[in-house]
Design a protein around this motif. Structure first.
Motif, PDB file in Angstrom:
ATOM      1  N   ARG B  40       0.723  -1.366  -0.023  1.00 35.42           N
ATOM      2  CA  ARG B  40       0.091  -0.151   0.027  1.00 35.42           C
ATOM      3  C   ARG B  40       0.883   1.256  -0.039  1.00 35.42           C
ATOM      4  O   ARG B  40       0.741   2.357  -0.528  1.00 35.42           O
ATOM      5  N   GLU B 112      -7.575  -4.103   8.374  1.00 39.93           N
ATOM      6  CA  GLU B 112      -8.694  -3.155   7.621  1.00 39.93           C
ATOM      7  C   GLU B 112      -8.825  -3.676   6.157  1.00 39.93           C
ATOM      8  O   GLU B 112     -10.029  -3.758   6.006  1.00 39.93           O
ATOM      9  N   ALA B 113      -7.894  -4.350   5.521  1.00 36.06           N
ATOM     10  CA  ALA B 113      -8.294  -4.734   4.311  1.00 36.06           C
ATOM     11  C   ALA B 113      -8.011  -5.945   4.158  1.00 36.06           C
ATOM     12  O   ALA B 113      -7.191  -6.665   3.140  1.00 36.06           O
ATOM     13  N   HIS B 114      -8.415  -7.008   5.089  1.00 31.93           N
ATOM     14  CA  HIS B 114      -8.121  -8.338   4.841  1.00 31.93           C
ATOM     15  C   HIS B 114      -8.331  -9.132   3.574  1.00 31.93           C
ATOM     16  O   HIS B 114      -7.501  -9.743   3.059  1.00 31.93           O
ATOM     17  N   LEU B 115      -9.449  -8.730   2.910  1.00 32.91           N
ATOM     18  CA  LEU B 115      -9.924  -9.526   1.693  1.00 32.91           C
ATOM     19  C   LEU B 115      -9.261  -8.640   0.838  1.00 32.91           C
ATOM     20  O   LEU B 115      -9.008  -9.629  -0.363  1.00 32.91           O
ATOM     21  N   ILE B 116      -9.030  -7.640   0.614  1.00 31.63           N
ATOM     22  CA  ILE B 116      -8.101  -7.139  -0.434  1.00 31.63           C
ATOM     23  C   ILE B 116      -6.782  -7.634  -0.531  1.00 31.63           C
ATOM     24  O   ILE B 116      -6.062  -8.106  -1.511  1.00 31.63           O
ATOM     25  N   TYR B 117      -6.138  -7.575   0.523  1.00 27.90           N
ATOM     26  CA  TYR B 117      -4.643  -8.666   0.488  1.00 27.90           C
ATOM     27  C   TYR B 117      -4.741 -10.055   0.235  1.00 27.90           C
ATOM     28  O   TYR B 117      -4.038 -10.357  -0.428  1.00 27.90           O
TER      29      TYR B 117
END
Lengths: 371, 174
Positions: B40, B112-117
């Motif tokens: 990021r 915060e961005a578990h799914l994006i990662y």
């Protein structure tokens, strides 16, 4: 489930999406926009007085022939069509002006592509447009730069000559470049203390209008160009506006039709996606599939529905792309028809008459033809 | 929104056009970069460079071509340069480069961005780009197909496949 995943992705995106706009703007050093505020009347009065003062000083300069020098550098295409580029200080294109009726058609095509672009690019675009429309076949090509600064003029003319020589036309074997300079002319230009390009144009005007060269050499570039090509500016603007108006009208019909096709594809895409979502979530899709087949009778479901839908979408995309391509061809053709029609008319007829534009009503989506 | 006109106005220094271009393309630019650099913080730095390049080269944009595709090509190239640079500096002895870069981001962001990662790890670069362009940047499949130069059916299929992979991932990992 699919919807939940998308929802979650969107939520997470909000959390990690950086906002770097202000940082970039600070790096780019944009001028801060002034917020609108009501100023006391006193400031308004002072501003108005300042404006009057500026106008008082500048007005004589603006209206005197010497003050209205027009553009410092022009590049005139004298072929038929005739048109002229006005250049910025960095030799990019500031404006393009037609100098005869055929010039209007060419300028209409090239102007949106070349303003603010480099001279080299603009010449290339112009030559391609001229070549595509067959203007280079029998005509001799005379392209001339004129500028107050002789050194700059020479360098621009060399660049033009190089571009002309390097250009490979499609509709003719060779372009007939006219050499506008001679040693004799150079001596005369030096005598009048003007650049060679400027002298060439002033001499052309003198020969054409039987005015003495001593008189034409004193004119500014803009006036020379206008007189040289008999440009009745007001009438010309009227013709340009009329053509622009009709072309805009035709363009909006064309865009509407194009959007119609794109919507067909968007709707299909949504229908396919809905089916795929049902499949993915292992829900009963039989009802939805039947209505899909009813809506798209040419869809054939075989063993693998997912793959069949992908194939169908690709197949429909190809058809619609072809339809749009045809539509674009038709639009170009309609435009050429307008130009052809106008070429046979005189200026007054164009101004007073109606220009018919294509309505594309007979151009309907018909996929049967494309199998 | 006419991005073509905005790019033209931007080449004349119009600030408002910059705002519009940023609003319309920043999500796509960010995720295209992220799909390549997988980090990021690097994506944020790279994103700044991309918009600087867009501003400086807006005069080079060729009218009539796809403005989003033009901007995203700049983003892709910038991200690839960033990636190569990062690889030289950081990852010369690490096999799983992707994982290393992902793990460099703060834990907070990962949560915060578990799914994006997860998407970055589980999906191919192309599938990730398609998913994000369709679902986060909000482009139509037709537009994504044009941007990525592939048939619309393939875009739809790949987008669906990506969702399927993420669904499996969530089922396995909660």
């Amino acid at each position: 489930m699919s919807k939940n995943i998308i929802k979650l992705l969107k939520k997470e995106n909000k959390a990690i999406m950086p906002d770097v706009k202000d940082k970039i703007k600070a790096r780019l050093n944009f001028k801060k926009s002034k917020p609108f505020s009501k100023r006391p009347l006193l400031f308004g009065g002072i501003s108005f007085a300042a404006l009057c003062l500026v106008l008082l000083i500048a007005l004589p300069l603006l209206i005197s022939p010497k003050g209205n020098q027009g553009s410092d550098t022009v590049v005139a295409f004298d072929i038929n069509p005739k048109f002229v580029f006005n250049l910025n200080d960095d030799n990019s294109i500031k404006n393009v002006t037609p100098l005869n009726l055929e010039g209007i058609f060419v300028v209409n095509e090239i102007k949106p592509l070349i303003v603010n672009k480099s001279l080299e690019y603009a010449i290339d675009v112009s030559l391609k447009e001229l070549d595509e429309n067959g203007y280079l076949i029998d005509n001799s090509v005379k392209v001339l730069a004129a500028c107050k600064d002789s050194a700059k003029e020479v360098s621009i003319n060399n660049e033009i000559l190089l571009n002309l020589k390097n250009f490979k036309p499609i509709n003719t074997t060779k372009i007939n470049i006219v050499d506008v300079y001679s040693i004799d002319k150079k001596a005369k230009a030096d005598k009048f203390n003007v650049s060679l390009g400027f002298y060439t144009l002033a001499e052309d005007l003198a020969n054409k209008t039987n005015q003495p060269i001593n008189k034409t050499i004193k004119k500014n570039l803009k006036d020379i160009m206008n007189e040289l090509y008999d440009v009745d500016i007001l009438k010309f603007n009227e013709i340009e506006n009329k053509i622009d108006y009709c072309l805009d009208d035709m363009k909006s019909v064309f865009i509407e039709k194009k959007e119609e096709y794109e919507n067909i594809l968007d709707n299909l895409e949504n229908d396919v996606e809905y089916l795929l979502d049902l499949l993915e979530d292992e829900k009963d899709y039989t009802v939805q599939l039947s209505s899909f087949i009813e809506k798209y009778p040419d869809f054939k479901a075989d063993k693998n529905l997912e793959k069949d839908l992908e194939k169908f979408l690709n197949y429909k995309e190809k058809i619609i792309e072809k339809q749009i391509e045809e539509l674009e061809k038709r639009y170009k053709q309609e435009k050429n028809n307008i130009y052809k029609d106008l070429k046979d008319k005189n200026n007054d007829e164009i101004i007073s008459g109606d220009i018919i534009y294509g309505d594309f009503d007979d151009f309907d989506y018909d996929e049967e033809d494309d199998d | 929104m006419n991005l073509e006109k905005c790019l033209k106005d931007l080449s004349n220094g119009d600030e408002r056009s910059f705002d519009i271009i940023y609003k319309e393309t920043s999500k796509a630019v960010f995720h295209i970069i992220l799909s390549i650099v997988k980090n990021r913080a690097s994506a944020e730095d790279c994103m700044q460079d991309v918009f600087m390049t867009v501003y400086k080269n807006s005069y080079q944009y060729k009218e009539g071509t796809n403005p989003i595709a033009w901007i995203l090509t700049i983003a892709k190239n910038a991200a690839l340069n960033y990636y190569k640079k990062g690889k030289r500096e950081v990852c010369y002895d690490i096999v799983d480069y992707t994982d290393t870069f992902v793990s460099k981001d703060s834990l907070e962001n990962r949560e915060e961005a578990h799914l994006i990662y997860a998407a970055l790890k589980e999906l191919s670069t192309e599938d990730y780009q398609i998913l994000m362009l369709c679902e986060i940047a909000g482009y139509k499949r037709r537009e994504v197909a044009k941007i990525l130069n592939m048939p619309i059916g393939t875009v739809t299929w790949k987008r669906n496949n990506a969702i399927k992979i993420l669904k499996n991932y969530l089922e396995k990992n909660g």
